[in-house]
Design an enzyme around this catalytic site. Structure first.
Site, PDB file in Angstrom:
ATOM      1  N   LYS A  44       0.827  14.257   1.392  1.00  0.00           N
ATOM      2  CA  LYS A  44      -0.517  14.565   0.910  1.00  0.00           C
ATOM      3  C   LYS A  44      -0.697  16.069   0.672  1.00  0.00           C
ATOM      4  CE  LYS A  44      -2.582  10.591   3.361  1.00  0.00           C
ATOM      5  NZ  LYS A  44      -3.189   9.752   2.314  1.00  0.00           N
ATOM      6  N   THR A  99      -8.534   6.641  -2.017  1.00  0.00           N
ATOM      7  CA  THR A  99      -9.858   6.069  -2.236  1.00  0.00           C
ATOM      8  C   THR A  99     -10.948   7.114  -2.027  1.00  0.00           C
ATOM      9  OG1 THR A  99      -9.629   5.189   0.007  1.00  0.00           O
ATOM     10  CG2 THR A  99      -9.409   3.619  -1.801  1.00  0.00           C
ATOM     11  N   HIS A 137       0.803  -1.237   0.000  1.00  0.00           N
ATOM     12  CA  HIS A 137       0.000   0.000   0.000  1.00  0.00           C
ATOM     13  C   HIS A 137       0.827   1.274   0.000  1.00  0.00           C
ATOM     14  CE1 HIS A 137      -3.951  -1.881   0.856  1.00  0.00           C
ATOM     15  NE2 HIS A 137      -3.193  -2.791   1.438  1.00  0.00           N
ATOM     16  N   LYS A 196     -14.780   8.336  -3.774  1.00  0.00           N
ATOM     17  CA  LYS A 196     -16.011   8.635  -3.038  1.00  0.00           C
ATOM     18  C   LYS A 196     -16.587   9.987  -3.464  1.00  0.00           C
ATOM     19  CE  LYS A 196     -14.075   5.956   0.684  1.00  0.00           C
ATOM     20  NZ  LYS A 196     -13.220   5.985   1.876  1.00  0.00           N
ATOM     21  N   LYS A 246      -8.477  13.957   4.937  1.00  0.00           N
ATOM     22  CA  LYS A 246      -7.657  12.741   4.930  1.00  0.00           C
ATOM     23  C   LYS A 246      -6.626  12.922   6.032  1.00  0.00           C
ATOM     24  CE  LYS A 246      -6.561  13.843   0.497  1.00  0.00           C
ATOM     25  NZ  LYS A 246      -6.649  12.794  -0.478  1.00  0.00           N
ATOM     26  N   ARG A 247      -5.869  11.852   6.349  1.00  0.00           N
ATOM     27  CA  ARG A 247      -4.812  12.012   7.337  1.00  0.00           C
ATOM     28  C   ARG A 247      -3.881  13.156   6.931  1.00  0.00           C
ATOM     29  NH1 ARG A 247      -4.445   8.142  11.576  1.00  0.00           N
ATOM     30  NH2 ARG A 247      -2.529   9.274  12.030  1.00  0.00           N
TER      31      ARG A 247
HETATM   32  C1  475 Z   1      -2.315   4.564   0.859  1.00  0.00           C
HETATM   33  N1  475 Z   1      -0.946   2.776   6.236  1.00  0.00           N
HETATM   34  C2  475 Z   1      -3.466   5.018  -0.022  1.00  0.00           C
HETATM   35  C3  475 Z   1      -4.736   3.028   0.757  1.00  0.00           C
HETATM   36  O1  475 Z   1      -4.766   0.996  -0.490  1.00  0.00           O
HETATM   37  C4  475 Z   1      -4.296   3.818  -0.457  1.00  0.00           C
HETATM   38  C5  475 Z   1       1.273   1.958   6.823  1.00  0.00           C
HETATM   39  C6  475 Z   1       2.146   1.595   7.845  1.00  0.00           C
HETATM   40  C7  475 Z   1       1.729   1.639   9.138  1.00  0.00           C
HETATM   41  C8  475 Z   1       0.456   2.062   9.399  1.00  0.00           C
HETATM   42  N2  475 Z   1      -0.386   2.420   8.417  1.00  0.00           N
HETATM   43  C9  475 Z   1       0.008   2.369   7.165  1.00  0.00           C
HETATM   44  C10 475 Z   1      -0.785   2.839   4.925  1.00  0.00           C
HETATM   45  O2  475 Z   1       0.239   2.542   4.368  1.00  0.00           O
HETATM   46  C11 475 Z   1      -1.948   3.291   4.163  1.00  0.00           C
HETATM   47  O3  475 Z   1      -2.992   3.621   4.705  1.00  0.00           O
HETATM   48  N3  475 Z   1      -1.802   3.315   2.848  1.00  0.00           N
HETATM   49  C12 475 Z   1      -2.883   3.760   1.998  1.00  0.00           C
HETATM   50  O4  475 Z   1      -3.601   2.641   1.514  1.00  0.00           O
HETATM   51  C13 475 Z   1      -5.492   1.781   0.390  1.00  0.00           C
HETATM   52  O5  475 Z   1      -5.434   4.245  -1.138  1.00  0.00           O
HETATM   53  O6  475 Z   1      -2.949   5.679  -1.150  1.00  0.00           O
HETATM   54  O7  475 Z   1      -1.620   5.684   1.361  1.00  0.00           O
END
Ligand code: 475
Length: 835
Positions: free
Chosen positions: A573, A678, A374, A682, A567-568
């Protein structure tokens, strides 16, 4: 399978099996019964919360019936199942979703009004289940909804945190974190005190010879913590199929206290042991896209992986099949690297406990897992220090070393000339201390690796996993572009739009097949349709304006252009780009005559999102937004032309109010950094347009909806590296309007300038890693284009309607079907018809 009730008595049983309600009266009966008996409340002390509880319990009864049948059906069918392992499930509220999926919301609304309550008030009593940070956790929740709705036999496995993501309060413009204790009343979970697993930590490994003289490794000593299962029903939309989400809670293994210690007077230390065990599942780590390598986090990961695998293996063993069938019966998807320990854990079970030889076991393991990446941000890639790992999981470390050894032997044979290759692809990083690279382990132990949008899936093949494409070939890597569930994000969040679409498309079929939305293009020029579409957007904005008035005390004009970034908060971002753009606009307004100001398109800039508690730069951005809001919102020269709002405590249920109310939303990450995004999907699905960079799923959204319907700006991913280089080593002059923004900040226009110096210096002195200055001019120009486009209302609404019509691709149903076919090789299992 033996039934526990013998045949002659089954008729009696069946006669009394609850049937659930179908009319408003029957619903009321169930609701009131629960309020009076389950909750011990009465006519005289039934408030909205009690009514929520009664309603939830009535619907829960209904879900449980479907859930039991589904689980029975899945057990009898004996076909391959999917297990989705995720450390985060950002579920939000459950009641509204349950009512809509079961198709009984109208019935309940009528019943509630007869009891003197409004549905909206009742639904909003529910506490969000916020067991996640952001995109990754919400994606898992959308996937559960699609898996259930499409009748896939699938389970989610996660942790039952006692505290979810913190609640955010804004005090004097600063973020303050408040614990989110959400379990006071949670009717949606079922404690399974009989389903427990003992989980081992620490200790050491001894080698013994078995009867045949082969040496076996035994993990001994250390301590045991107990995992207790809590099950949550996940209802599908318009199907009886109701899947299970199993969350594990930690508990001291020897019951509540260590009685020996207790009796010998060591009261405090026996309580401490208990608390230490319960700490494992106590709290969600609040970092998004960041890993900090804390021991408790590693403990959480192993605790959850080991409990889940024990459960999966136990279920498989009941089928009495041979081990080689395991991958034909079980698909396990790893949501990022957080569950990677499941790989060495399954190898350990098969080799140490089940006595398979290494090769046979490894062939089973590596056919079972799929891994979804991700993020490519280096600070988010998990690495665990070898000494820490050795201490906590000594046997797993040995297994990882063996996996690595076999792998490196293979690489050496295949690429005998490339000596550097070995150190580059090794699971162990030769640093001090040595580190275990979890992404490499996940990749090596899985049969497929996927990214979450096309650009992202390409990027992982050319950056972090480049060497692995050479080793395994390109077919191991694939793309599954993310999606969102149209049930929650259209039907539930925007019921009027859902009804309008249904009225044109002849029913709600599109909620099960979102591609049907394309038929809306026939109505783009339909006057009546356009009018209703606009009215709905306006009503949604009025609703958000009301929320803003209540929460922030600021009146905003619902006719203004609502510009949203929720968003976060993260540097990549680029909320800082947005707020600098807002300051630029404010300076421009101040320089105008009152006549010129009247000609402007009034705008409301709306921000929301949490900063990780230790992320100072992100907290500074929140502070700046609030300071700018304070100045702008109270400036008589500005009036309605500009308002700046920071919405406190952005979460799933707030998103359901905000998303349908936006005209423009911002998805403006530095190109190449946002894996997918995502919320972009929405907003578009709800008839809002977007301003965005060529990043993540924005690119595929553009391809689907057409370039004319999106406002793209900024540098491309392929140019980012050179631009960063030019900041560090080239001659670089700052854009003059960005300079003016920085001057306003350092003049103290928004309060003490020293508060914001780190933010500004990151750009002017420290290399501007996220390229805010490179994209600023292009961003502002595009914002001007948006103002112009909004003035042409006819064209604007054409864009909005066309966008909705072309969003069919972005359903999480499409996404889940792709996983099922390309990665899991599982088929749906339709519910059994009642005989
Ligand atoms: C992306 N969280 C989005 C979304 O695929 C994408 C990582 C390490 C530790 C804790 N949390 C994380 C993420 O990496 C994360 O939320 N990634 C997100 O996944 C779904 O749409 O672009 O930033």
């Amino acid at each position: 399978v033996e039934a526990s009730i013998p045949e002659p008595q089954r008729a009696a049983w069946k006669k009394f099996t609850p049937k659930g309600f179908t009319t408003p009266e029957e619903f009321e009966k169930e609701c009131v019964r629960h309020i009076e008996t389950t909750l011990a409340r009465s006519l005289y002390n039934c408030d909205e919360f009690a009514t929520y509880a009664g309603t939830a319990l009535a619907f829960r009864d209904r879900l449980v019936l479907d859930w039991n049948k589904t689980q029975q059906n899945q057990t009898f069918a004996d076909q391959k199942r999917v297990y989705y392992l995720s450390l985060e499930f950002l579920m939000g509220r459950a009641l509204d979703n349950a009512m809509l999926n079961v198709g009984m919301k109208d019935v309940a609304a009528k019943g509630l009004s007869e009891l003197g309550f409004r549905m909206e008030d009742i639904v909003s009593q529910e506490h969000d289940a916020a067991l996640g940070n952001g995109g990754l956790g919400r994606l898992a929740a959308c996937f559960l909804d699609s898996l259930a709705s499409l009748n896939y036999p699938a389970w989610g496995y996660g942790l039952r945190y006692r505290y979810g993501i913190f609640k955010q309060e804004i005090v004097d413009g600063y973020q303050v974190e408040v614990p989110d204790y959400w379990l006071d009343f949670n009717p949606w979970e079922f404690a399974r005190h009989d389903i427990t697993v003992d989980i081992q930590f620490y200790g050491h490994v001894s080698k013994y010879q078995d009867d045949n003289g082969t040496s076996i490794s035994v993990w001994e000593g250390g301590e045991i913590v107990q995992a207790v299962a809590y099950d949550v029903p996940v209802p599908g939309y318009q199907t009886e199929n109701t899947n299970n989400l199993r969350l594990w809670a930690s508990k001291a293994a020897s019951g509540e206290f260590d009685f020996q210690k207790f009796n010998s007077g060591e009261y405090e230390s026996s309580v401490a042991d208990q608390q230490r065990a319960e700490t494992i599942s106590a709290v969600l780590y609040p970092n998004d896209n960041l890993e900090r390598g804390k021991e408790l986090r590693l403990k959480q990961q192993y605790f959850w992986c080991a409990a889940s695998l024990y459960d999966i293996v136990r279920r498989f063993k009941k089928t009495k099949r041979s081990w080689k069938d395991f991958p034909t019966q079980v698909a396990i998807q790893l949501n990022d690297t957080h569950p990677t320990l499941a790989i060495p854990e399954l190898q350990r079970i098969l080799v140490d406990q089940e006595g398979l030889d290494w090769e046979e076991a490894w062939s089973i393991v590596s056919k079972t897992f799929g891994y979804t990446n991700h993020t490519v941000l280096p600070e988010a890639l998990e690495k665990w220090s070898v000494p820490l790992f050795q201490h906590l999981l000594p046997r797993h470390l040995q297994i990882i070393y063996d996996i690595n050894l076999n792998f490196l032997h293979y690489v050496e044979r295949t690429f005998p000339k490339d000596r550097d290759m070995l150190s580059r692809v090794s699971i162990i990083e030769e640093s001090n201390p040595k580190m275990i690279r979890m992404a490499f382990l996940a990749l090596i132990g899985s049969h497929k690796v996927n990214g979450v949008a096309e650009l992202h899936s390409d990027l992982i093949k050319t950056t972090i996993f480049k060497d692995f494409v050479k080793v395994f070939g390109p077919d191991k890597f694939t793309n599954v572009t993310n999606g969102i569930t149209p049930r929650r994000w259209l039907h539930q969040a925007n019921p009027r739009l859902s009804e309008l679409i249904a009225s044109k498309l002849g029913g709600h079929e599109f909620l099960k097949d979102l591609t049907l939305l394309h038929k809306l293009e026939n109505y783009v020029d339909d006057k009546e349709f356009r009018k209703e579409f606009q009215e709905i957007k306006y009503a949604n904005k009025v609703r958000l304006a009301k929320h803003i008035k209540e929460a922030n005390g600021v009146s905003v004009n619902p006719s203004a252009l609502f510009d949203v970034q929720v968003k976060r908060i993260h540097e990549y971002k680029r909320q800082q780009l947005n707020i600098f753009g807002v300051i630029h606009r404010y300076l421009a307004i101040k320089a105008m005559s009152p006549e010129e100001r009247k000609k402007l398109v009034p705008r409301v800039s709306i921000f929301g999102g949490k900063a990780a508690p230790g992320y100072w730069m992100a907290k500074t951005v929140i502070h700046l937004i609030n300071q700018v809001g304070k100045v702008v919102n109270n400036d008589k020269d500005v009036g309605d032309a500009l308002k700046v709002i920071f919405l406190e405590d952005y979460n799933v249920s707030k998103a359901e109010i905000i998303t349908p109310a936006s005209d423009i939303s911002e998805h403006i990450s530095t190109a190449g950094t946002e894996a997918s995004g995502t919320s972009n999907m929405k907003f578009c699905l709800n008839g809002g347009l977007i301003i965005g960079t060529c990043d993540g799923a924005n690119i595929e959204i553009t391809r689907e909806i057409g370039e004319n319907n999106i406002f793209l700006f900024g540098n491309l991913a392929e140019d980012v590296e050179d631009l960063r280089h030019s900041h560090l080593y080239g001659t670089y002059t700052l854009d003059s309007s960005l300079q003016a923004v920085f001057d306003a900040i350092s003049d103290g226009m928004f309060g003490d300038a020293s508060h914001f110096s780190a933010l500004v210096n990151g750009i002017v002195e420290h290399g501007d890693y996220y390229l805010v200055s490179d994209d600023f001019a292009s961003y502002c120009k595009t914002q001007d284009l948006i103002d112009e486009a909004y003035k042409n209302q006819e064209e604007w609404w054409t864009k909005c309607i066309t966008t909705v019509a072309r969003m069919g691709f972005f359903s999480s149903d499409r996404c889940i079907d792709e996983y099922a076919e390309m990665i899991w090789n599982v088929e749906p299992l339709p519910p059994k018809q009642e005989q």
